[in-house]
Design an enzyme around this catalytic site. Structure first.
Site, mmCIF file in Angstrom:
data_model
loop_
_atom_site.group_PDB
_atom_site.id
_atom_site.type_symbol
_atom_site.label_atom_id
_atom_site.label_comp_id
_atom_site.label_asym_id
_atom_site.label_seq_id
_atom_site.Cartn_x
_atom_site.Cartn_y
_atom_site.Cartn_z
ATOM 1 N N ASP A 18 0.850 -1.182 0.000
ATOM 2 C CA ASP A 18 0.000 0.000 0.000
ATOM 3 C C ASP A 18 0.890 1.237 0.000
ATOM 4 O OD1 ASP A 18 -2.153 1.617 0.163
ATOM 5 O OD2 ASP A 18 -2.806 0.978 2.159
ATOM 6 N N MET A 19 0.734 2.078 -0.976
ATOM 7 C CA MET A 19 1.537 3.298 -1.006
ATOM 8 C C MET A 19 1.087 4.234 0.116
ATOM 9 S SD MET A 19 3.268 2.311 -3.466
ATOM 10 C CE MET A 19 4.380 3.699 -3.559
ATOM 11 N N ARG A 60 -1.136 14.754 9.353
ATOM 12 C CA ARG A 60 -2.009 13.938 10.192
ATOM 13 C C ARG A 60 -1.726 14.177 11.667
ATOM 14 N NH1 ARG A 60 -2.810 8.168 6.889
ATOM 15 N NH2 ARG A 60 -2.643 9.145 4.843
ATOM 16 N N GLU A 121 -2.439 0.351 -4.633
ATOM 17 C CA GLU A 121 -2.327 -0.872 -3.839
ATOM 18 C C GLU A 121 -2.125 -2.071 -4.749
ATOM 19 O OE1 GLU A 121 -5.585 -1.620 -0.766
ATOM 20 O OE2 GLU A 121 -6.371 -0.082 -2.093
#
Length: 697
Positions: A18-19, A60, A121
DNA sequence: GTCACTGGATAC
DNA sequence: TGTATCCAG
């Protein structure tokens, strides 16, 4: 709905890669100053600063979340850099991300079967590579272990001791581990290498999960991000699932998960264990019930499919609230934009991957404001896809109008101009599907599809080239006196010929019952629809409105008279001793495929025989069927697209086989030997491989 | 009715 | 087979 699939082998090695915040990484690579900065990618939308579709890990930390608006993100994190998704034709254009995803896929596919699951992905089946490594070069024998491997997370290990790194190193090099764990360890080595290669070659980081099935690999890849990998040994599964919130499981994030929570009081995957398979099937049906039962136990037999390219292309846009479209004219305008993008992507796919899409579909969302209580869905509509931007536009608009009429309950009413009966369109999308690869050696066909339309006259394509470009190995070449059209068959099941105004279709009666149901067809042009043309030859694909005798997609090749002499030469060459083969393949293929089409789900292979097939053949070799008006040698047809056809092996004529190229003879002989046992099961002949569209790569 | 856009899967 | 629906990110 998920489907139950038992685990076939419990020692597969599956990875999910998953990038990390992929769109952000793509933008950061483009603009290096953004690296390390709190960054988000926003989709063009002047309303409240646009919608976030990717958020960097730095951002985030400030609490910025996907699906915040740009303005909101600014409040939470004033220093955030907001990068806009490129806009083309008034809509977001994701091509740069798609292309970046392709870069990654081309690296990740080096070590095993690779399934591109989304733009960022992939799943990898590394079983074979891991087995090879375990046999040749097991981790326990390695002197040094790369840092990336040691940084792996191994579930169930970390809390055991204080020195996590040392625990991991030990786990990887244990000689007394089970074979399953050793294979996983090898898988983790391979994934670590791949991830490093991705970083070196693309500058992108990614995270990965390594487990025995897709479900667990997917779960694990998200557990330690960014730029880390997580291994799921068998022994850790039950504990992992026991406390995992049900909604975290793939496929359970939506309504099914909600139903489990509300209706069954299931809050973790472990809670599912208390229900019997039968009980779950009672609630959710046989398939979903079994799937849930297996899922609760970490069982998932889904295979990693070999797929590096998408199965469809779509282009869509929403028109929320006040921006809803209320006139056909405005719909047409946007449809044109969407079709242009789609057409461009289809051309790229054709050039880069030699693939052709066969179906065009239009989706729309609508609501009625005045007469509005009757909630009706705007119906999707589809039709055969004709290449060329203006053709796609034209067809998309027709599909929309058909859909709109149905949506409004106004059948047979022409919707014209700017009138509006209270309808609004809040979403539009066009997509192309049923994409198949065309075989190599079909450059001329490529040329046909490429640049047709307006620009086509500049692309000189003498049909001589068409002929020369025919694949050499294909036995079907011999079945066509006129040579190279063969290449077309892999694109379309049907070939017919046409000369002057005369067209001969070697079409089969199909007795389709539900023709009238198909409103879409009524919208289409009377007969065939041209996909391209040139001074020397024309190729058509389409269907006929008049279904009395024939139906279905077919392809027509027309070669103009100026080539008459060329054809004569070829003809005489081809004719030597080839008639048997010609007849054989024609009858075989068209006959059996006709049946295949008829009985796609019923058991064709059990009943069909060569003679049965022949009885249904069009009599194209006899002059009786209006052949006089057409040069028979110019025309031929074979249905080839569908790979499955069958015949009674006892009725295969040895003379026919002898005429085939050596290589194919051998293959058929081998197949025959394998079939000559009692209890013969009739199934695909090996040679169909030569006819099928190249599976590619 | 407003998360945008894209794409896969399943079921009928 | 085409269409509707769900799901994911």
């Amino acid at each position: 709905m998920p489907v139950a699939r038992p685990e076939l082998s419990d020692s597969r090695v599956i990875a999910h890669v998953d990038m990390d915040c992929f769109y952000v990484q793509v933008e950061q690579r483009k603009q290096q100053s953004l690296r390390g900065q709190p960054t988000a990618v926003v989709q063009y939308n002047s309303w409240q600063g646009g919608g976030l579709i990717a958020v960097s890990y730095e951002a985030r930390k400030f609490g910025v979340k996907r699906s915040m608006r740009g303005d909101e993100a600014k409040q939470v994190c004033p220093e955030i850099h907001l990068v806009q998704v490129p806009v083309a034709r008034g809509k977001a254009d994701l091509n740069t991300y798609r292309n970046a995803g392709s870069e990654v896929v081309s690296i990740l596919s080096r070590r095993g079967r690779c399934e591109r699951a989304s733009i960022d992905e992939v799943y990898l089946d590394l079983t074979i590579a891991a087995e090879a490594m375990l046999a040749d070069n097991p981790p326990e024998c390695l002197e040094t272990i790369s840092e990336e491997v040691v940084k792996s997370h191994v579930l169930g290990l970390e809390e055991v001791g204080s020195d996590a790194r040392e625990n991991v190193r030990h786990w990887f090099t244990r000689s007394d581990a089970s074979r399953c764990d050793k294979l996983l360890a090898c898988g983790a080595f391979i994934v670590a290498e791949l991830r490093l290669q991705v970083l070196e070659e693309t500058e992108f980081t990614c995270s990965a999960g390594i487990a025995h099935n897709k479900m667990l690999a997917k779960l694990a890849s998200g557990m330690n991000k960014p730029a880390q990998q997580t291994v799921v040994p068998f022994s850790s599964i039950s504990k992992l699932l026991r406390t995992l919130p049900i909604k975290k499981m793939k496929q359970l994030g939506g309504k099914l998960g909600t139903s489990l929570q509300i209706d069954l009081g299931v809050n973790t995957v472990g809670d599912l264990l208390q229900f019997s398979e039968e009980k779950l099937q009672e609630y959710y049906g046989v398939n979903t019930g079994s799937w849930l039962w297996n899922t609760a136990r970490g069982i998932n037999g889904e295979e990693v499919k070999e797929r590096l390219l998408p199965n469809s292309h779509g282009s869509g846009k929403t028109f929320p609230g006040p921006r809803a479209l209320k006139t056909v004219a405005s719909v047409e305008k946007w449809l044109n934009e969407l079709c242009e993008e789609l057409s461009e992507r289809l051309q790229s796919d054709l050039e880069q991957n030699k693939r052709i899409a066969h179906t065009l579909t239009l989706h729309a969302h609508a609501y009625k404001s005045n007469d509005g209580d009757s909630f009706r869905k705007f119906p999707s509509k589809s039709c055969p896809l004709r290449y060329g931007t203006s053709k796609i536009k034209e067809d998309a608009l027709s599909l929309f109008q058909a859909g709109l009429r149905e949506y409004l309950g106004l059948f047979n009413v022409k919707i014209s101009g700017n009138q509006n009966n209270g309808w609004s369109i809040t979403g539009l999308s066009v997509s192309a599907s049923k994409i198949v690869a065309i075989p190599s050696g079909t450059r001329s066909i490529m040329n046909y599809f490429h640049n047709q339309e307006e620009s086509f006259p500049q692309v000189k394509l003498p049909s001589e080239q068409l002929i020369q470009d025919a694949p050499l190995l294909s036995p079907s070449e011999d079945s066509l006196e006129s040579g190279g059209h063969l290449t077309l068959q892999s694109i379309e099941p049907w070939i017919a010929c046409r000369e002057g105004n005369e067209e001969t279709k070697y079409s089969m009666p199909l007795d389709r019952q539900e023709e009238d149901k198909d409103m879409c067809k009524e919208k289409l042009p009377e007969k065939v629809t041209s996909i391209c043309s040139s001074p020397d030859a024309e190729v058509y694909r389409g269907w006929e409105k008049d279904q009395t005798e024939s139906s279905g997609d077919y392809l027509t090749v027309k070669i103009r008279d100026s080539l008459e002499s060329e054809r004569g030469k070829r003809k005489s060459n081809k004719e030597k001793g080839m008639s048997t083969i010609s007849r054989y393949f024609r009858s075989q293929l068209s006959g059996s495929l006709l049946k295949a089409e008829h009985a796609s789900t019923s058991k064709l292979s059990e009943s069909s025989s060569l003679s049965a097939c022949q009885s249904e053949l069009p009599q194209e070799n006899s002059p009786a069927r209006g052949e006089s008006s057409v040069d028979a040698n110019l025309c031929s047809q074979i249905k080839l697209k569908r790979p499955a056809w069958s015949c009674d092996i006892d009725e295969i004529d040895q003379d026919v086989l002898n005429e085939l190229p050596k290589q194919i003879q051998e293959e058929i002989q081998a197949w025959l030997r394998s079939q000559k046992r009692p209890n013969t099961v009739k199934r695909d002949l090996g040679i169909t491989r030569y006819f099928s569209p190249a599976k590619d790569k």
